[in-house]
Design an enzyme around this catalytic site. Structure first.
Site, PDB file in Angstrom:
ATOM      1  N   ALA A  48      56.165   6.270  19.625  1.00  0.00           N
ATOM      2  CA  ALA A  48      57.525   6.804  19.561  1.00  0.00           C
ATOM      3  C   ALA A  48      58.630   5.743  19.735  1.00  0.00           C
ATOM      4  O   ALA A  48      59.543   5.662  18.891  1.00  0.00           O
ATOM      5  CB  ALA A  48      57.663   7.924  20.589  1.00  0.00           C
ATOM      6  N   ARG A  89      58.213  10.413   9.469  1.00  0.00           N
ATOM      7  CA  ARG A  89      57.301  11.152  10.364  1.00  0.00           C
ATOM      8  C   ARG A  89      58.154  12.125  11.179  1.00  0.00           C
ATOM      9  O   ARG A  89      59.231  11.748  11.641  1.00  0.00           O
ATOM     10  CB  ARG A  89      56.518  10.200  11.302  1.00  0.00           C
ATOM     11  CG  ARG A  89      55.504   9.334  10.568  1.00  0.00           C
ATOM     12  CD  ARG A  89      54.619   8.564  11.539  1.00  0.00           C
ATOM     13  NE  ARG A  89      53.562   9.385  12.087  1.00  0.00           N
ATOM     14  CZ  ARG A  89      52.790   8.999  13.116  1.00  0.00           C
ATOM     15  NH1 ARG A  89      52.988   7.833  13.698  1.00  0.00           N
ATOM     16  NH2 ARG A  89      51.819   9.780  13.562  1.00  0.00           N
ATOM     17  N   GLN A 194      43.475   4.871  17.689  1.00  0.00           N
ATOM     18  CA  GLN A 194      44.452   3.958  18.297  1.00  0.00           C
ATOM     19  C   GLN A 194      43.954   3.442  19.648  1.00  0.00           C
ATOM     20  O   GLN A 194      44.322   2.357  20.087  1.00  0.00           O
ATOM     21  CB  GLN A 194      45.804   4.664  18.503  1.00  0.00           C
ATOM     22  CG  GLN A 194      46.571   4.971  17.235  1.00  0.00           C
ATOM     23  CD  GLN A 194      46.245   6.347  16.683  1.00  0.00           C
ATOM     24  OE1 GLN A 194      45.139   6.854  16.861  1.00  0.00           O
ATOM     25  NE2 GLN A 194      47.182   6.950  16.000  1.00  0.00           N
ATOM     26  N   ASP A 235      55.613  11.628  22.529  1.00  0.00           N
ATOM     27  CA  ASP A 235      56.390  11.506  21.290  1.00  0.00           C
ATOM     28  C   ASP A 235      57.671  12.304  21.366  1.00  0.00           C
ATOM     29  O   ASP A 235      58.659  11.982  20.714  1.00  0.00           O
ATOM     30  CB  ASP A 235      55.551  11.948  20.095  1.00  0.00           C
ATOM     31  CG  ASP A 235      54.519  10.886  19.816  1.00  0.00           C
ATOM     32  OD1 ASP A 235      53.474  10.894  20.470  1.00  0.00           O
ATOM     33  OD2 ASP A 235      54.807   9.994  18.991  1.00  0.00           O
ATOM     34  N   LYS A 254      49.863  12.557  21.349  1.00  0.00           N
ATOM     35  CA  LYS A 254      48.717  12.433  20.453  1.00  0.00           C
ATOM     36  C   LYS A 254      47.718  13.568  20.637  1.00  0.00           C
ATOM     37  O   LYS A 254      47.405  13.944  21.762  1.00  0.00           O
ATOM     38  CB  LYS A 254      48.066  11.065  20.682  1.00  0.00           C
ATOM     39  CG  LYS A 254      46.841  10.758  19.875  1.00  0.00           C
ATOM     40  CD  LYS A 254      47.032  10.906  18.382  1.00  0.00           C
ATOM     41  CE  LYS A 254      48.183  10.130  17.800  1.00  0.00           C
ATOM     42  NZ  LYS A 254      48.512  10.536  16.394  1.00  0.00           N
TER      43      LYS A 254
END
Ligand code: MRU
Length: 354
Positions: A48, A89, A194, A235, A254
């Site tokens: 973010a 996004r 990730q 985020d 996530k």
């Protein structure tokens, strides 16, 4: 280098290409708005706060890739390019928020030269402030960790998800700077990994002990008492709504985060969210936030090799909703907050410090 920065020589955005990790640590230069939008979509730059910086630099880039004659036409083209960047996004609030902040700077300009100079200065300032506030956030969060603590984290909320230092991993780095011996359990974070591709790399580079686990081992690790705190980033944090599990607000992070919060709650392990004020969205309630759904190929294939029938139906949300009731602490650059959160604490962004 920083995760994302401005290349003064080539007058463009430069970033660590996170799609290449862990095999290669390389950089990518976004010289056009198309390059930048694609970089955000494929997660060359991600996380973010780093997306916030990408949005800000994106507006500065749009003032340079624009050959309009008159100022009105120039500003209109910049705004159209900025919208493409903001929409690349949907879930992280920082991307659209920082694009908007930079369009506010543009609105005060009267010439192309002034717009180029002032948008770049503002983007650089925003990037510098991201690093400063992550350090302050880390110092506040470090107080929650005991010497010898093991932290579980999900996805990557480290230096590579921000301009530098990180949020969740920033807490770990600050604890270590304060002399505490803290180690990390990193969830792999399927489907884009990730955790295994990015978090392990940055922790090992900084000599932090890290153990990688598959996402499915998180429950067992918490049940076996291997973890003293779960620390994740966010985020977007909203202060209203939450669905059937609560109404004190929601942390969007996530996919998989919610599951870890439930299991942490079950085993009385503190669940900590580390995120700057810029991630708190006081305008929307939980049901107004779009959860990004990503390409089915991310599940049907693994690194180009078939992993499922080509036409199997897929549901591939990138983020989930953790009700605030499951969050023990929200750590920001101004301190540690225990939910339920007070709207007044988040109504105004804190004044940036030099
Ligand atoms: O899809 P990604 O890799 O952009 O998702 C990132 C996360 O979910 C992070 O945990 C979040 O952005 C916090 S970053 C400090």
């Amino acid at each position: 280098m920083r995760t994302i920065d401005w290349d003064e020589d080539r007058d463009c955005v430069v970033m660590v290409d996170q799609t290449k990790l862990p095999a290669e640590y390389t950089t990518y230069r976004a010289e056009t708005i198309g390059d930048l939008v694609e970089s955000i979509e494929v997660l060359r730059v991600r996380g973010a706060p780093a997306l916030g910086a990408a949005g800000a630099y994106g507006v500065a880039l749009a003032t340079r890739t624009n050959d309009a004659d008159g100022y009105e036409e120039f500003a209109e083209t910049v705004r159209a390019d900025a919208e493409r960047v903001a929409n690349a996004r949907p879930t992280a609030v920082n991307l659209a928020r920082e694009v908007d902040a930079l369009l506010g700077v543009l609105a005060d300009c009267d010439s192309i030269g002034e717009a180029r100079e002032r948008t770049l200065d503002a983007a650089q300032e925003l990037a510098d402030e991201d690093v400063r506030r992550n350090k302050r956030l880390g110092e506040h969060g470090a107080g929650l960790l005991a010497d010898g603590a093991t932290v579980m984290t999900h996805c990557n909320a480290g230096a590579l998800a921000t301009v530098d230092w990180g949020t969740a991993l920033g807490v770990v780095y600050s604890a270590r700077e304060a002399g505490k011996d803290v180690d990390v359990v990193a969830n792999e974070t399927r489907p884009l990994n990730q955790g295994s591709r990015i978090t392990t790399v940055e922790l090992m580079e900084r000599d932090v002990d890290v153990t990688l686990i598959p996402d499915n081992a998180a429950g067992l690790s918490l049940q076996e008492g291997r973890v003293d705190a779960v620390v994740v980033g966010a985020d977007r944090v909203v202060l209203e709504g939450g669905g059937p599990d609560g109404d004190q607000g929601v942390v969007f992070n996530k996919i998989g985060t919610y599951k870890h919060a439930v299991v942490a709650d079950r085993h009385d392990v503190p669940f900590v969210v580390a995120a700057p004020h810029a991630t708190v969205d006081t305008e929307r309630s939980a049901d107004e936030v779009e959860i990004e759904e990503r390409d089915p190929t991310e599940l049907r294939e693994i690194y180009g090799t078939q992993n499922a029938p080509e036409d199997v139906p897929v549901y591939n949300p990138a983020f989930d909703r953790t009700p605030m009731e499951l969050v023990d602490y929200l750590v920001t650059e101004t301190g540690v907050y225990e939910p339920p959160l007070e709207r007044a604490d988040f109504a105004e962004p804190p004044t940036p410090e030099a």
